[in-house]
Scaffold this motif. Structure first.
Motif, PDB file in Angstrom:
ATOM      1  N   GLY A 257     -26.172  27.404 136.382  1.00  0.00           N
ATOM      2  CA  GLY A 257     -27.370  27.603 137.188  1.00  0.00           C
ATOM      3  C   GLY A 257     -27.603  29.091 137.390  1.00  0.00           C
ATOM      4  N   CYS A 258     -28.483  29.424 138.300  1.00  0.00           N
ATOM      5  CA  CYS A 258     -28.688  30.836 138.605  1.00  0.00           C
ATOM      6  C   CYS A 258     -29.241  30.988 140.020  1.00  0.00           C
ATOM      7  N   CYS A 259     -28.928  32.090 140.603  1.00  0.00           N
ATOM      8  CA  CYS A 259     -29.355  32.356 141.976  1.00  0.00           C
ATOM      9  C   CYS A 259     -30.870  32.513 142.078  1.00  0.00           C
ATOM     10  N   ALA A 260     -31.496  33.026 141.032  1.00  0.00           N
ATOM     11  CA  ALA A 260     -32.934  33.265 141.072  1.00  0.00           C
ATOM     12  C   ALA A 260     -33.712  31.985 141.358  1.00  0.00           C
ATOM     13  N   THR A 261     -33.306  30.885 140.744  1.00  0.00           N
ATOM     14  CA  THR A 261     -34.037  29.626 140.943  1.00  0.00           C
ATOM     15  C   THR A 261     -33.646  28.924 142.238  1.00  0.00           C
ATOM     16  N   LYS A 262     -32.661  29.458 142.942  1.00  0.00           N
ATOM     17  CA  LYS A 262     -32.202  28.857 144.201  1.00  0.00           C
ATOM     18  C   LYS A 262     -32.734  29.615 145.419  1.00  0.00           C
ATOM     19  N   GLY A 263     -33.658  30.553 145.193  1.00  0.00           N
ATOM     20  CA  GLY A 263     -34.296  31.245 146.309  1.00  0.00           C
ATOM     21  C   GLY A 263     -33.764  32.623 146.621  1.00  0.00           C
ATOM     22  N   ALA A 264     -33.141  33.275 145.646  1.00  0.00           N
ATOM     23  CA  ALA A 264     -32.527  34.584 145.880  1.00  0.00           C
ATOM     24  C   ALA A 264     -33.515  35.640 146.360  1.00  0.00           C
ATOM     25  N   GLU A 265     -34.707  35.674 145.794  1.00  0.00           N
ATOM     26  CA  GLU A 265     -35.684  36.696 146.210  1.00  0.00           C
ATOM     27  C   GLU A 265     -36.089  36.505 147.669  1.00  0.00           C
ATOM     28  N   ASP A 266     -36.205  35.259 148.108  1.00  0.00           N
ATOM     29  CA  ASP A 266     -36.531  34.996 149.511  1.00  0.00           C
ATOM     30  C   ASP A 266     -35.399  35.441 150.438  1.00  0.00           C
ATOM     31  N   VAL A 267     -34.158  35.227 149.996  1.00  0.00           N
ATOM     32  CA  VAL A 267     -33.002  35.653 150.788  1.00  0.00           C
ATOM     33  C   VAL A 267     -32.985  37.174 150.904  1.00  0.00           C
TER      34      VAL A 267
ATOM     35  N   GLY B 163     -27.583  42.251 139.973  1.00  0.00           N
ATOM     36  CA  GLY B 163     -27.541  41.442 138.760  1.00  0.00           C
ATOM     37  C   GLY B 163     -26.494  40.361 138.956  1.00  0.00           C
ATOM     38  N   CYS B 164     -26.034  39.798 137.885  1.00  0.00           N
ATOM     39  CA  CYS B 164     -25.104  38.678 137.952  1.00  0.00           C
ATOM     40  C   CYS B 164     -23.805  39.066 138.664  1.00  0.00           C
ATOM     41  N   LEU B 165     -23.469  38.296 139.690  1.00  0.00           N
ATOM     42  CA  LEU B 165     -22.194  38.455 140.386  1.00  0.00           C
ATOM     43  C   LEU B 165     -21.185  37.421 139.880  1.00  0.00           C
ATOM     44  N   ASP B 166     -21.608  36.632 138.893  1.00  0.00           N
ATOM     45  CA  ASP B 166     -20.799  35.595 138.255  1.00  0.00           C
ATOM     46  C   ASP B 166     -20.327  34.521 139.223  1.00  0.00           C
ATOM     47  N   THR B 167     -21.143  34.244 140.224  1.00  0.00           N
ATOM     48  CA  THR B 167     -20.821  33.205 141.209  1.00  0.00           C
ATOM     49  C   THR B 167     -22.040  32.323 141.479  1.00  0.00           C
ATOM     50  N   CYS B 168     -22.943  32.228 140.516  1.00  0.00           N
ATOM     51  CA  CYS B 168     -24.182  31.462 140.706  1.00  0.00           C
ATOM     52  C   CYS B 168     -23.920  29.985 140.977  1.00  0.00           C
ATOM     53  N   SER B 169     -22.778  29.469 140.552  1.00  0.00           N
ATOM     54  CA  SER B 169     -22.475  28.061 140.799  1.00  0.00           C
ATOM     55  C   SER B 169     -22.315  27.782 142.291  1.00  0.00           C
ATOM     56  N   PHE B 170     -22.126  28.825 143.088  1.00  0.00           N
ATOM     57  CA  PHE B 170     -22.009  28.674 144.544  1.00  0.00           C
ATOM     58  C   PHE B 170     -23.369  28.716 145.237  1.00  0.00           C
ATOM     59  N   GLY B 171     -24.437  28.861 144.494  1.00  0.00           N
ATOM     60  CA  GLY B 171     -25.763  28.961 145.115  1.00  0.00           C
ATOM     61  C   GLY B 171     -26.153  30.411 145.233  1.00  0.00           C
ATOM     62  N   VAL B 172     -27.097  30.742 146.075  1.00  0.00           N
ATOM     63  CA  VAL B 172     -27.453  32.155 146.226  1.00  0.00           C
ATOM     64  C   VAL B 172     -26.216  32.880 146.746  1.00  0.00           C
ATOM     65  N   SER B 173     -25.760  33.836 145.961  1.00  0.00           N
ATOM     66  CA  SER B 173     -24.540  34.586 146.277  1.00  0.00           C
ATOM     67  C   SER B 173     -24.892  35.917 146.910  1.00  0.00           C
TER      68      SER B 173
ATOM     69  N   GLY C 141     -24.337  29.884 148.746  1.00  0.00           N
ATOM     70  CA  GLY C 141     -25.311  28.911 149.231  1.00  0.00           C
ATOM     71  C   GLY C 141     -26.190  29.448 150.336  1.00  0.00           C
ATOM     72  N   VAL C 142     -26.414  30.757 150.336  1.00  0.00           N
ATOM     73  CA  VAL C 142     -27.178  31.401 151.408  1.00  0.00           C
ATOM     74  C   VAL C 142     -28.660  31.056 151.263  1.00  0.00           C
ATOM     75  N   LYS C 143     -29.247  30.690 152.384  1.00  0.00           N
ATOM     76  CA  LYS C 143     -30.679  30.384 152.461  1.00  0.00           C
ATOM     77  C   LYS C 143     -31.323  31.397 153.410  1.00  0.00           C
ATOM     78  N   PRO C 144     -32.637  31.582 153.321  1.00  0.00           N
ATOM     79  CA  PRO C 144     -33.294  32.547 154.216  1.00  0.00           C
ATOM     80  C   PRO C 144     -32.972  32.319 155.695  1.00  0.00           C
TER      81      PRO C 144
ATOM     82  N   LEU D 190     -20.358  29.982 155.661  1.00  0.00           N
ATOM     83  CA  LEU D 190     -21.006  30.414 154.425  1.00  0.00           C
ATOM     84  C   LEU D 190     -20.055  31.120 153.462  1.00  0.00           C
ATOM     85  N   LEU D 191     -18.820  31.339 153.868  1.00  0.00           N
ATOM     86  CA  LEU D 191     -17.883  32.067 153.010  1.00  0.00           C
ATOM     87  C   LEU D 191     -17.550  31.286 151.745  1.00  0.00           C
ATOM     88  N   MET D 192     -17.481  31.997 150.643  1.00  0.00           N
ATOM     89  CA  MET D 192     -16.987  31.389 149.403  1.00  0.00           C
ATOM     90  C   MET D 192     -15.493  31.140 149.583  1.00  0.00           C
TER      91      MET D 192
END
Length: 111
Positions: A22-32, A55-65, A77-80, A100-102
């Motif tokens: 997956g990727c953080c961009a499609t999970k709302g990263a810009e809003d965060v 750029g990629c933090l290589d943790t996109c599987s965790f949601g917005v990183s 998994g951070v949300k706005p 929210l900690l990984m």
């Protein structure tokens, strides 16, 4: 200008559709990221703390990183709507937001 007291990096990486991580961009990263910038500005913290796109933090599987330095605290998994808690509890209060900690950041916080 002196270095920032804390620096927040929000993964805004975009991978191709269907990528297994997956990727953080499609999970709302810009809003965060926008919410972090808004909260820091609103609280008069601009110049003391900074929120940047990463750029990629290589943790996109965790949601917005999100990673906060200098501590190196990683959130997933951070949300706005989570941003005010991170600003209040961590950036201002110095205590990570446990929920929210990984997983690898939880272990570090316990040490």
């Amino acid at each position: 200008m002196p270095p920032f007291k804390r620096h927040v990096f929000v993964c805004t990486n975009r991978r191709p559709d269907g990528h297994p991580k997956g990727c953080c961009a499609t999970k709302g990263a810009e809003d965060v990221r926008a919410r972090f910038k808004e909260e820091l500005e609103k609280r008069g913290m601009k110049g003391q703390m900074r929120a940047n796109a990463a750029g990629c933090l290589d943790t996109c599987s965790f949601g917005v990183s999100v990673v906060v330095y200098p501590e190196g605290t990683w959130y997933g998994g951070v949300k706005p709507e989570d941003v005010p808690a991170i600003v209040d509890e961590h950036l201002v209060g110095g205590q990570p937001v446990e929920r929210l900690l990984m997983p690898f950041s939880r272990k570090k916080a316990e040490e």
